[in-house]
Design an enzyme around this catalytic site. Structure first.
Site, mmCIF file in Angstrom:
data_model
loop_
_atom_site.group_PDB
_atom_site.id
_atom_site.type_symbol
_atom_site.label_atom_id
_atom_site.label_comp_id
_atom_site.label_asym_id
_atom_site.label_seq_id
_atom_site.Cartn_x
_atom_site.Cartn_y
_atom_site.Cartn_z
ATOM 1 N N ASP A 118 49.453 -35.994 -68.970
ATOM 2 C CA ASP A 118 50.345 -36.158 -67.825
ATOM 3 C C ASP A 118 49.483 -36.724 -66.704
ATOM 4 O O ASP A 118 48.254 -36.872 -66.844
ATOM 5 C CB ASP A 118 50.977 -34.812 -67.447
ATOM 6 C CG ASP A 118 52.309 -34.970 -66.712
ATOM 7 O OD1 ASP A 118 52.569 -36.079 -66.192
ATOM 8 O OD2 ASP A 118 53.087 -34.005 -66.661
ATOM 9 N N HIS B 272 52.972 -30.573 -60.319
ATOM 10 C CA HIS B 272 52.640 -31.666 -59.404
ATOM 11 C C HIS B 272 51.893 -31.116 -58.188
ATOM 12 O O HIS B 272 51.057 -31.800 -57.597
ATOM 13 C CB HIS B 272 53.911 -32.380 -58.917
ATOM 14 C CG HIS B 272 54.632 -33.131 -59.988
ATOM 15 N ND1 HIS B 272 55.490 -32.523 -60.854
ATOM 16 C CD2 HIS B 272 54.610 -34.449 -60.313
ATOM 17 C CE1 HIS B 272 55.983 -33.427 -61.689
ATOM 18 N NE2 HIS B 272 55.475 -34.595 -61.383
#
Length: 389
Positions: A310, A240
């Site tokens: 993702d 992330h």
């Protein structure tokens, strides 16, 4: 004695032939049903414009407890085929996002489907434990984490997953980004092991628990998404935040759950990881890597289902690649659906921008139209198979 043995043999053979006949009939109808669905999907694809085709390959996040202008525009004008719900807005650090109550969420899903020409994939991350969007504070049930389920019997996992998925489908959510097929090779992993998101450090146990979880969700009518291919369990960093290199920590045993679940026909959709592994591709992270997606996942492991990225807003991609470059690389690598969570960073025009980029890439020949049609067919076939379309 001879006749008794003979009759026993004949009876056994009769049962085997009956079983074989049932299998042949079931395979015939299964093949016939698939051929029929494929024909319907092919016919639909021919009727869609390029703009409509591209929209089906986009999954976006949005703000609002109801149908906001932002998401209505994304669906009506840019034909977005999938959305994702969050309960927390990372940018504003508030719980004003998409989920407030059971009644509100059910209405939101109904209203979103009502404005879409083609039925939507409505998705969520509902793994259980620390990764849960339908929380008890909003009136939903509390779900055990994968690590907790990893100490249960398989029938208990199936029952837990069915209960979870029933709650999702009752609120119009038909896709769950779970279960995790990540092997817990690094229990201190900041985004997997330390958060209790992996079932086990044993790849075979991960496979078995994933299968039970999928069976439970299937029973309730929710599509399962295996993640994160080719395995995120060994990472020491958080994708992330930035690019994570697993070249020194990843091992081939992390492929075992994916490989076996693909072989058994239990995998409908797989999410890629934004991890870099020079042993698989010396240049690109998995989501952007043709060697990893087309070479390994498609060709070697034989996966024919839907591949979803993702979140393309994650630092591992957004901090190292421009949006246009990342989209082109991922589509040409073999990704079928591009996920823009629109939560780590927020852009109310994300659907328009992503859609415009893909359309332009196709018109300029950077991404072949055949590549778009290939992904579109997989997406629509899954919607058809699951009863959404």
């Amino acid at each position: 004695m001879f006749w008794k043995t003979y009759l026993t043999y004949v009876s056994a053979m009769k049962k085997r032939l009956q079983s074989l006949l049932i299998l042949i009939i079931s395979l015939f109808y299964s093949t016939s049903s698939f051929a029929s669905a494929e024909g319907e999907v092919d016919s639909l694809i021919q009727k869609l414009s390029l703009e409509e085709k591209v929209g089906q390959l986009l999954l976006v996040g949005f703000r609002g407890f109801g149908v906001s202008e932002e998401v209505e525009t994304a669906i009506r004008d840019y034909h977005v085929g999938s959305v994702i719900y969050f309960d927390y807005d990372v940018v504003t650090k508030s719980r004003r996002r998409n989920i407030r109550s059971s009644h509100q969420l059910r209405l939101l899903s109904e209203d979103l489907q009502a404005i879409s020409n083609l039925p939507l994939f409505i998705s969520v991350d509902e793994e259980g434990g620390k990764v849960s969007r339908l929380k008890s504070r909003y009136g939903f049930s509390k779900k055990p984490s994968p690590a907790e389920l990893g100490h249960k019997f398989q029938w208990q996992v199936r029952r837990s997953a069915e209960k979870l998925a029933t709650e999702l489908i009752d609120h119009g959510i038909n896709v769950n980004f779970a279960p995790l097929a990540d092997v817990n090779t690094n229990p201190y992993n900041p985004v997997i092991g330390s958060l209790g998101r992996s079932f086990s450090e044993d790849p075979k146990e991960v496979e078995d628990y994933c299968r039970s979880f999928i069976e439970g969700q299937n029973k309730a009518g929710v599509i399962s998404v295996l993640k994160h291919f080719p395995g995120h369990g060994s990472s020491r960093g958080d994708s992330h935040e930035g690019l994570v290199d697993v070249s020194q920590t990843w091992s081939e045993k992390e492929l075992i759950p994916f490989q076996n679940l693909i072989a058994s026909g239990d995998a409908d959709m797989i999410m890629t990881a934004h991890i870099y592994n020079r042993n698989l591709d010396i240049k690109y992270p998995a989501t952007l890597s043709k060697r990893t997606i087309q070479g390994l996942l498609r060709n070697q492991l034989g996966f024919e289902g839907v591949i979803i990225s993702d979140d393309m807003n994650m630092g591992a991609i957004s901090k190292h690649y421009g949006m246009r470059e990342a989209i082109a690389l991922s589509l040409n690598a073999g990704v079928d659906i591009l996920l823009f969570g629109n939560n780590l960073v927020y852009d109310k025009n994300i659907a328009a921008k992503a859609h415009g980029i893909v359309v332009d890439l196709v018109k300029k020949g950077t991404v072949p139209l055949a590549r778009i049609n290939e992904s579109l067919k997989r997406v629509l076939l899954l919607k058809k198979k699951s009863g959404i379309l």
